[in-house]
Scaffold this motif. Sequence first.
Motif, PDB file in Angstrom:
ATOM      1  N   ILE A   1       0.848  -1.202   0.000  1.00 59.29           N
ATOM      2  CA  ILE A   1       0.000   0.000   0.000  1.00 59.29           C
ATOM      3  C   ILE A   1       0.880   1.247   0.000  1.00 59.29           C
ATOM      4  O   ILE A   1       0.646   2.195  -0.740  1.00 59.29           O
ATOM      5  N   ARG A   2       1.928   1.215   0.818  1.00 64.36           N
ATOM      6  CA  ARG A   2       2.799   2.388   0.903  1.00 64.36           C
ATOM      7  C   ARG A   2       3.546   2.658  -0.404  1.00 64.36           C
ATOM      8  O   ARG A   2       3.949   3.775  -0.667  1.00 64.36           O
ATOM      9  N   GLN A   3       3.703   1.608  -1.192  1.00 60.71           N
ATOM     10  CA  GLN A   3       4.389   1.802  -2.477  1.00 60.71           C
ATOM     11  C   GLN A   3       3.460   2.303  -3.574  1.00 60.71           C
ATOM     12  O   GLN A   3       3.892   2.613  -4.672  1.00 60.71           O
ATOM     13  N   MET A   4       2.156   2.352  -3.268  1.00 59.42           N
ATOM     14  CA  MET A   4       1.212   2.816  -4.281  1.00 59.42           C
ATOM     15  C   MET A   4       1.281   4.335  -4.392  1.00 59.42           C
ATOM     16  O   MET A   4       1.673   5.006  -3.445  1.00 59.42           O
ATOM     17  N   PRO A   5       0.855   4.884  -5.539  1.00 57.17           N
ATOM     18  CA  PRO A   5       1.046   6.323  -5.792  1.00 57.17           C
ATOM     19  C   PRO A   5       0.508   7.222  -4.676  1.00 57.17           C
ATOM     20  O   PRO A   5       1.157   8.176  -4.282  1.00 57.17           O
ATOM     21  N   MET A   6      -0.678   6.930  -4.155  1.00 58.43           N
ATOM     22  CA  MET A   6      -1.226   7.772  -3.095  1.00 58.43           C
ATOM     23  C   MET A   6      -1.466   6.972  -1.821  1.00 58.43           C
ATOM     24  O   MET A   6      -2.343   7.314  -1.021  1.00 58.43           O
ATOM     25  N   GLY A   7      -0.707   5.926  -1.649  1.00 53.15           N
ATOM     26  CA  GLY A   7      -0.834   5.139  -0.420  1.00 53.15           C
ATOM     27  C   GLY A   7      -2.272   4.685  -0.201  1.00 53.15           C
ATOM     28  O   GLY A   7      -2.914   4.172  -1.116  1.00 53.15           O
ATOM     29  N   TYR A   8      -2.759   4.914   1.018  1.00 53.43           N
ATOM     30  CA  TYR A   8      -4.116   4.481   1.379  1.00 53.43           C
ATOM     31  C   TYR A   8      -5.201   5.195   0.577  1.00 53.43           C
ATOM     32  O   TYR A   8      -6.344   4.758   0.549  1.00 53.43           O
ATOM     33  N   ASP A   9      -4.843   6.311  -0.050  1.00 48.75           N
ATOM     34  CA  ASP A   9      -5.842   7.068  -0.811  1.00 48.75           C
ATOM     35  C   ASP A   9      -5.821   6.733  -2.295  1.00 48.75           C
ATOM     36  O   ASP A   9      -6.450   7.403  -3.108  1.00 48.75           O
ATOM     37  N   THR A  10      -5.095   5.683  -2.628  1.00 48.53           N
ATOM     38  CA  THR A  10      -5.033   5.274  -4.034  1.00 48.53           C
ATOM     39  C   THR A  10      -6.330   4.596  -4.441  1.00 48.53           C
ATOM     40  O   THR A  10      -6.805   3.689  -3.759  1.00 48.53           O
TER      41      THR A  10
END
Length: 302
Positions: free
Chosen positions: A173-182
């Motif tokens: 999740i942390r590696q996703m572009p907007m984290g938890y807001d992705t």
Amino acid sequence: LLLAYDPARKLARVQVNLEKSLVNARMIYELLDIEPRQRDRDGAHPLSVPRGEVRFQDVSFSYGADVPVLRDVSFRAEAGKTTALVGGSGAGKSTVVALVQRFYDLSSGAILIDGHDIAHVTKASLRAHIAYVSQHPYLFEGTVRDNIRYGRPDATDAEIEEAARLAHAEEFIRQMPMGYDTPVGENGVTLSGGQRQRLSIARAIVRNAPILLLDEATSALDTESEARVQDALETVMKDRTTIVIAHRLSTVVKADHIVVLEAGRVIEEGTHASLMKSKAGAYARFHRLQGEPRAKQGGNAA
Ligand code: ADP
Ligand code: MG
């Protein structure tokens, strides 16, 4: 059927493989609270679950008028323990898990939770005590955070993040572009099967329900995702009454109790050790067929 109801428009945006099973579609109705059929009976009372024991008492069931899918199924899933359901494809395992959630009415018999017949409690209170991790994890249109929050709408951000950590989802999740807001779901980022599974486990953790129903799915996962999913599942199973449809030998072996289904009947029950002693028994045969843990993944135990 799916498109017959107005709220079903929402369903068009649900990332789910509708070919998989009707049970899945029912589950989504339940989640969206638009289930049209199983209304509460008059005088239904809210379920309270001090312990979380689940008991099947001579349960028979058929989807249509014709072929019985479960026949006089009786077993007890002890409070706080893990009960594994084992059996070939079509034996009735997923049906058992669907009936605990009252997706369908029984033909005869009863399912009791802490002694209360679930037919006589409100569906909302029943569902509030159950977390279900499906074999085919579904994601809704929305952010990662929204998707975990489906487990419990009033969960705080801190609780959501803690659940993600326990489910081994935090790192990706942390590696996703907007984290938890992705955004995820149909118009969001694409997640792997293992990632979807872990989000759905996080959702179950956040739900914090005493009864956990797991339709294990690991045959599609690579070895590393499988190890992480397994680890995440063990976290959520701890101290909960778990009924697991176990595809993995290691889960079956570790279960406190094993129920073997064949053609809708319970043909054997016991612990791994006791069932293995019956060399001619179905469980021992199943165990031999499954063989070396990873050699026969995706065999007919699914
Ligand atoms: P398992 O999970 O052990 O593979 P299931 O509980 O999914 O078995 O299915 C048991 C039987 O019920 C099978 O014969 C299956 O075809 C049938 N079945 C499952 N779901 C439905 C449904 N929604 N409608 C009609 N028949 C179903
Ligand atoms: Mg199944």
